[in-house]
Design a protein around this motif. Structure first.
Motif, PDB file in Angstrom:
ATOM      1  N   THR A  82      44.284  35.978  26.472  1.00 22.12           N
ATOM      2  CA  THR A  82      43.536  35.214  27.204  1.00 22.12           C
ATOM      3  C   THR A  82      42.601  36.140  28.206  1.00 22.12           C
ATOM      4  N   VAL A  83      41.359  36.141  28.330  1.00 21.59           N
ATOM      5  CA  VAL A  83      40.600  36.989  28.931  1.00 21.59           C
ATOM      6  C   VAL A  83      39.707  36.104  30.217  1.00 21.59           C
ATOM      7  N   ALA A  84      39.153  35.183  29.803  1.00 22.37           N
ATOM      8  CA  ALA A  84      38.425  34.125  30.468  1.00 22.37           C
ATOM      9  C   ALA A  84      39.451  33.524  31.497  1.00 22.37           C
ATOM     10  N   SER A  85      38.925  33.364  32.900  1.00 17.82           N
ATOM     11  CA  SER A  85      39.834  32.678  33.589  1.00 17.82           C
ATOM     12  C   SER A  85      39.789  31.101  33.653  1.00 17.82           C
ATOM     13  N   PRO A  86      40.788  30.384  33.842  1.00 12.13           N
ATOM     14  CA  PRO A  86      40.808  29.071  33.754  1.00 12.13           C
ATOM     15  C   PRO A  86      39.935  28.349  34.940  1.00 12.13           C
ATOM     16  N   ILE A  87      39.430  27.274  34.813  1.00  7.12           N
ATOM     17  CA  ILE A  87      38.657  26.665  35.833  1.00  7.12           C
ATOM     18  C   ILE A  87      39.105  25.058  35.700  1.00  7.12           C
ATOM     19  N   LEU A 105      40.539  17.998  34.787  1.00  8.15           N
ATOM     20  CA  LEU A 105      40.850  18.734  33.604  1.00  8.15           C
ATOM     21  C   LEU A 105      41.060  19.958  33.930  1.00  8.15           C
ATOM     22  N   LEU A 106      42.050  20.684  33.342  1.00 10.51           N
ATOM     23  CA  LEU A 106      42.069  22.240  33.379  1.00 10.51           C
ATOM     24  C   LEU A 106      41.396  22.825  32.010  1.00 10.51           C
ATOM     25  N   ILE A 107      40.646  23.625  32.260  1.00 11.84           N
ATOM     26  CA  ILE A 107      39.996  24.336  31.084  1.00 11.84           C
ATOM     27  C   ILE A 107      40.331  25.796  30.836  1.00 11.84           C
ATOM     28  N   GLY A 108      40.928  26.300  29.827  1.00  9.47           N
ATOM     29  CA  GLY A 108      41.305  27.416  29.516  1.00  9.47           C
ATOM     30  C   GLY A 108      40.945  27.976  28.075  1.00  9.47           C
ATOM     31  N   THR A 109      40.722  29.193  27.984  1.00  7.74           N
ATOM     32  CA  THR A 109      40.402  29.839  26.361  1.00  7.74           C
ATOM     33  C   THR A 109      41.139  31.248  26.092  1.00  7.74           C
ATOM     34  N   CYS A 110      41.322  31.308  24.873  1.00 10.74           N
ATOM     35  CA  CYS A 110      42.016  32.396  24.270  1.00 10.74           C
ATOM     36  C   CYS A 110      41.100  32.858  23.137  1.00 10.74           C
ATOM     37  N   SER A 123      43.132  37.479  32.267  1.00 11.05           N
ATOM     38  CA  SER A 123      42.640  36.135  33.054  1.00 11.05           C
ATOM     39  C   SER A 123      42.872  36.354  34.515  1.00 11.05           C
ATOM     40  N   THR A 124      42.232  35.649  35.337  1.00 12.58           N
ATOM     41  CA  THR A 124      42.257  35.593  36.752  1.00 12.58           C
ATOM     42  C   THR A 124      42.694  34.396  37.148  1.00 12.58           C
TER      43      THR A 124
END
Length: 326
Positions: A167-172, A177-182, A123-124
């Motif tokens: 984690t691959v997708a970047s947080p936004i 709120l902060l959104i992150g995925t795994c 993730s970036t």
């Protein structure tokens, strides 16, 4: 390349070893970032990760070897710039780091050591600038979850170990709120976490809601617009949520497989499937496909927009599409 004609203006070659990696990856998968001084680009093998700094005219300014990288799928991290610091995520299968490099001189300013848990992060980081609060860089990984770094010193401001997988997708950022995925390639255990960052240091923040399993994307980064959170799934299912609560507004299958991330263009959301089909949706609480177009070539790169031109990179071509054309 010239934006309007596609004419090649300059090119630079960087010799290096060709190593085994994931079939959808390469040693040069990183996204280039830029500031007024020039551009910054990463490429990496198991032996070394190289950060290259060039002028906008393609001249080499400086180059730095950041050390080896051990990851099951090869290297794939991308740099971000905060003021005059280039920040590099190097969380890998073994002990890794996040590194801050002086953008002017190429000298290392700080290095934050990170644990290794056999799941390298791709993730970036997100540069988060909020009025009345100190600037932060948000990172995600299996080893440390979602956490914030002081970009000036490299110290951890807060950390929430909320991710059980890679984690691959970047947080936004979606308002407050902060959104992150795994997740994983199979997709059955994907997880999205919506976290309210802590108001004080050394706290962990509050997980406001979670979105589990097939709804949460693994590779594509979520998109926030007008109070809605769009999750464009790897296997062609798109979900629209109320960003503040996680309540599903609609969930529809549009088909195809996706590695690129959706982007917002006016009132349209655009993404490109791995097979090269461009799909546009209406940015609205009502689901509507507004267009489809075939590029007839594999595409795994997120498109970009500049001065009314849509730029798309496929396996062998660079397309420039006039968005004002009928």
């Amino acid at each position: 390349h010239d934006l309007y004609t596609g004419k090649l203006i300059w090119t630079q070659d960087f010799p290096g070893e060709i190593e085994r990696h994931h079939k959808q990856n390469s040693s040069a998968s990183s996204t280039v970032t830029a500031d007024s001084r020039g551009i910054y680009w990463l490429w990496g093998t198991s032996q070394n990760v190289q950060l290259e700094a060039m002028t906008h005219d393609g001249e080499i300014r400086w180059s730095i070897d950041l050390g080896s990288y051990i990851g099951q799928h090869g290297f794939g991290g991308s740099p971000v710039v905060w003021e005059d610091t280039v920040i590099i995520p190097l969380e890998q299968d073994t002990q890794g780091a996040v590194v801050g490099i002086d953008a002017i001189t190429g000298k290392e300013r700080w290095r934050l050591t990170r644990d290794g848990v056999e799941k390298a992060a791709y993730s970036t980081p997100l540069v988060l600038i909020s009025p009345g609060r100190e600037d932060q860089v948000i990172c995600t990984s299996k080893a440390h979850g979602m956490y914030a770094i002081n970009p000036q010193t490299g110290t951890v401001l807060w950390e929430n170990r909320c991710f059980p997988l890679r984690t691959v997708a970047s947080p936004i950022c979606a308002e407050n709120l902060l959104i992150g995925t795994c997740g994983s390639g199979g997709g059955g255990s994907n997880l999205l976490v919506a976290l309210k960052p802590p108001a004080t240091k050394n706290d962990t923040g509050e997980i406001v809601y979670e979105v589990p399993r097939s709804t949460a994307p693994y590779v594509p980064t979520p998109l926030f617009s007008n109070g809605s959170l769009y999750l464009w799934g790897d296997k062609g299912v798109v979900t629209c949520l109320h960003a503040a609560t996680g309540e599903i507004i609609w969930k529809e299958r549009i088909g195809g497989n996706f590695s690129s991330s959706p982007i917002l263009i006016g009132d349209k959301i655009l993404n490109i499937s791995s097979d090269g089909e461009m799909v546009t949706l209406l940015d609205d609480e009502k689901f509507e496909v507004t267009g489809r177009r075939e590029l007839d070539e594999e595409c795994r790169a997120t498109p970009a927009v500049a001065q009314g031109i849509l730029l798309v990179r496929t396996t062998s071509k660079l397309f420039a599409l006039n968005m004002s054309a009928p």
